[in-house]
Design a protein around this motif. Sequence first.
Motif, short mmCIF file in Angstrom:
data_model
loop_
_atom_site.label_atom_id
_atom_site.label_comp_id
_atom_site.label_asym_id
_atom_site.label_seq_id
_atom_site.Cartn_x
_atom_site.Cartn_y
_atom_site.Cartn_z
N LEU A 43 0.84 -1.20 0.00
CA LEU A 43 0.00 0.00 0.00
C LEU A 43 0.87 1.25 0.00
CD1 LEU A 43 -2.53 -1.17 2.72
CD2 LEU A 43 -3.00 -1.01 0.27
N HIS A 44 0.43 2.27 -0.72
CA HIS A 44 1.19 3.52 -0.84
C HIS A 44 0.43 4.65 -0.17
CE1 HIS A 44 4.16 6.20 -2.77
NE2 HIS A 44 3.14 7.04 -2.92
N LEU A 45 1.13 5.43 0.66
CA LEU A 45 0.52 6.54 1.38
C LEU A 45 1.24 7.84 1.02
CD1 LEU A 45 0.20 3.87 3.26
CD2 LEU A 45 -0.50 5.51 5.00
N ASP A 46 0.48 8.82 0.57
CA ASP A 46 1.03 10.13 0.22
C ASP A 46 0.80 11.11 1.36
OD1 ASP A 46 1.99 9.75 -2.50
OD2 ASP A 46 -0.11 9.43 -3.04
N VAL A 47 1.89 11.53 1.99
CA VAL A 47 1.82 12.47 3.12
C VAL A 47 2.26 13.84 2.61
CG1 VAL A 47 2.70 13.03 5.41
CG2 VAL A 47 2.26 10.64 4.78
N LEU A 56 -2.66 19.33 1.66
CA LEU A 56 -2.50 18.80 3.02
C LEU A 56 -3.29 17.50 3.10
CD1 LEU A 56 -1.40 19.49 5.91
CD2 LEU A 56 -3.65 20.51 6.36
N THR A 57 -2.62 16.42 3.52
CA THR A 57 -3.33 15.15 3.57
C THR A 57 -3.45 14.62 4.99
OG1 THR A 57 -1.27 13.96 3.02
CG2 THR A 57 -2.72 14.56 1.19
N TYR A 58 -2.67 13.62 5.35
CA TYR A 58 -2.83 12.97 6.65
C TYR A 58 -1.46 12.69 7.27
CZ TYR A 58 -2.44 9.26 3.15
OH TYR A 58 -2.06 8.50 2.09
N GLY A 59 -1.49 12.27 8.53
CA GLY A 59 -0.24 12.02 9.23
C GLY A 59 -0.22 10.68 9.93
N MET A 60 0.46 10.64 11.08
CA MET A 60 0.70 9.38 11.77
C MET A 60 -0.57 8.61 12.17
SD MET A 60 3.38 11.49 12.04
CE MET A 60 3.18 12.51 13.51
N PRO A 61 -1.65 9.28 12.58
CA PRO A 61 -2.84 8.50 12.99
C PRO A 61 -3.38 7.59 11.89
CG PRO A 61 -3.00 10.73 13.83
CD PRO A 61 -1.82 10.72 12.90
N ILE A 80 7.04 16.41 2.21
CA ILE A 80 7.06 17.39 3.28
C ILE A 80 8.43 18.07 3.35
CG2 ILE A 80 5.33 16.10 4.58
CD1 ILE A 80 7.47 15.05 6.39
N SER A 81 8.45 19.24 3.97
CA SER A 81 9.66 20.05 4.00
C SER A 81 10.71 19.56 4.99
CB SER A 81 9.30 21.51 4.33
OG SER A 81 8.50 22.07 3.32
N ASP A 82 10.27 18.88 6.06
CA ASP A 82 11.20 18.45 7.10
C ASP A 82 11.00 16.97 7.39
OD1 ASP A 82 12.96 18.21 9.18
OD2 ASP A 82 12.00 19.69 10.48
N PRO A 83 11.45 16.09 6.50
CA PRO A 83 11.17 14.67 6.68
C PRO A 83 11.75 14.08 7.95
CG PRO A 83 12.77 15.03 4.91
CD PRO A 83 12.21 16.36 5.26
N LEU A 84 12.88 14.56 8.42
CA LEU A 84 13.47 13.99 9.63
C LEU A 84 12.64 14.29 10.87
CD1 LEU A 84 17.32 14.47 9.17
CD2 LEU A 84 15.97 12.38 8.96
N HIS A 85 11.90 15.38 10.86
CA HIS A 85 11.06 15.73 12.01
C HIS A 85 9.97 14.68 12.23
CE1 HIS A 85 9.27 18.36 15.02
NE2 HIS A 85 8.10 18.17 14.44
N TYR A 86 9.52 14.06 11.14
CA TYR A 86 8.42 13.12 11.23
C TYR A 86 8.83 11.68 10.98
CZ TYR A 86 5.47 17.24 11.20
OH TYR A 86 4.88 18.43 11.52
N ALA A 87 10.09 11.44 10.65
CA ALA A 87 10.52 10.09 10.28
C ALA A 87 10.31 9.09 11.42
CB ALA A 87 11.97 10.10 9.83
N ARG A 88 10.80 9.41 12.61
CA ARG A 88 10.65 8.46 13.72
C ARG A 88 9.18 8.22 14.07
NH1 ARG A 88 13.89 6.04 17.19
NH2 ARG A 88 15.68 7.28 16.50
N PRO A 89 8.36 9.28 14.23
CA PRO A 89 6.94 9.02 14.51
C PRO A 89 6.26 8.17 13.44
CG PRO A 89 7.47 11.30 14.99
CD PRO A 89 8.67 10.72 14.32
N MET A 90 6.64 8.38 12.18
CA MET A 90 6.05 7.59 11.11
C MET A 90 6.49 6.13 11.22
SD MET A 90 4.01 9.02 8.90
CE MET A 90 3.46 10.66 8.42
N ALA A 91 7.77 5.91 11.52
CA ALA A 91 8.27 4.55 11.69
C ALA A 91 7.57 3.86 12.86
CB ALA A 91 9.77 4.56 11.88
N GLU A 92 7.41 4.58 13.95
CA GLU A 92 6.76 4.02 15.13
C GLU A 92 5.28 3.76 14.88
OE1 GLU A 92 7.71 6.88 18.12
OE2 GLU A 92 9.72 6.03 18.50
#
Length: 229
Positions: A43-47, A56-61, A80-92
């Motif tokens: 499955l592919h998710l576009d954030v 603007l689409t969706y996030g971690m939830p 997104i402009s700052d992928p590292l800011h959200y990388a860990r939350p997305m992985a988790e």
Amino acid sequence: MSQDKLQMMRDAGPSVLPSLLLCDFGDLKGELDRLRDAGTQVLHLDVMDGHFVPNLTYGMPIVEGLRRHTDLPLDVHLMISDPLHYARPMAEAGASSLTFHVEAVQDAEQVAGEIRELGVGVGVALNPETPLSDLDACLPLVDLVLVMSVDAGFGGQAFNPVALEKLATLRESHPHLLLEIDGGINSETIGPARAAGCDLFVVGSAIFKQHDYSAAISALEAAIEGANV
């Protein structure tokens, strides 16, 4: 676990990846069931953040909610402009792979390295006008390259054949990379993309605007199989 999912993505290729941006979010589990029954393997998710791209689409939830209902790999495209800011939350939250845009960061090599430390698959994406040379520093650290055949985040664009040239070049120079394409993929464009060496094909309208998902995906797979590789 995410590395296992990355191997599942490798094993799935060539494969159609439904882009959930166009699915019915009011019946997300039902949509997952329909896609699973149609044979979907990834499955592919576009954030999108409303900054790097205008939408603007969706996030971690949403990622977390999907993970509760499926064991399929979740291929997350971070527009997104700052992928590292959200990388860990997305992985988790359950992402199997995280793909960032080379245009969004100053040091793609650093970003790829930090995402790799999270234990997920690492991807880098580039827009049609971005030269492949912009990827040189980070290619040794990524598992996949997402070649955009339209500009990220803008709807209604025509398929740009420059993507086919990039795919062919990458396939020749980096035969072990997973290659993915996104933008305007349908029964007419998916065959040429496969012939250029693509493994993973992100599809939105050609699935979700059809009544029968199974028939739509089967037609796309037939076009893949008929490509002159």
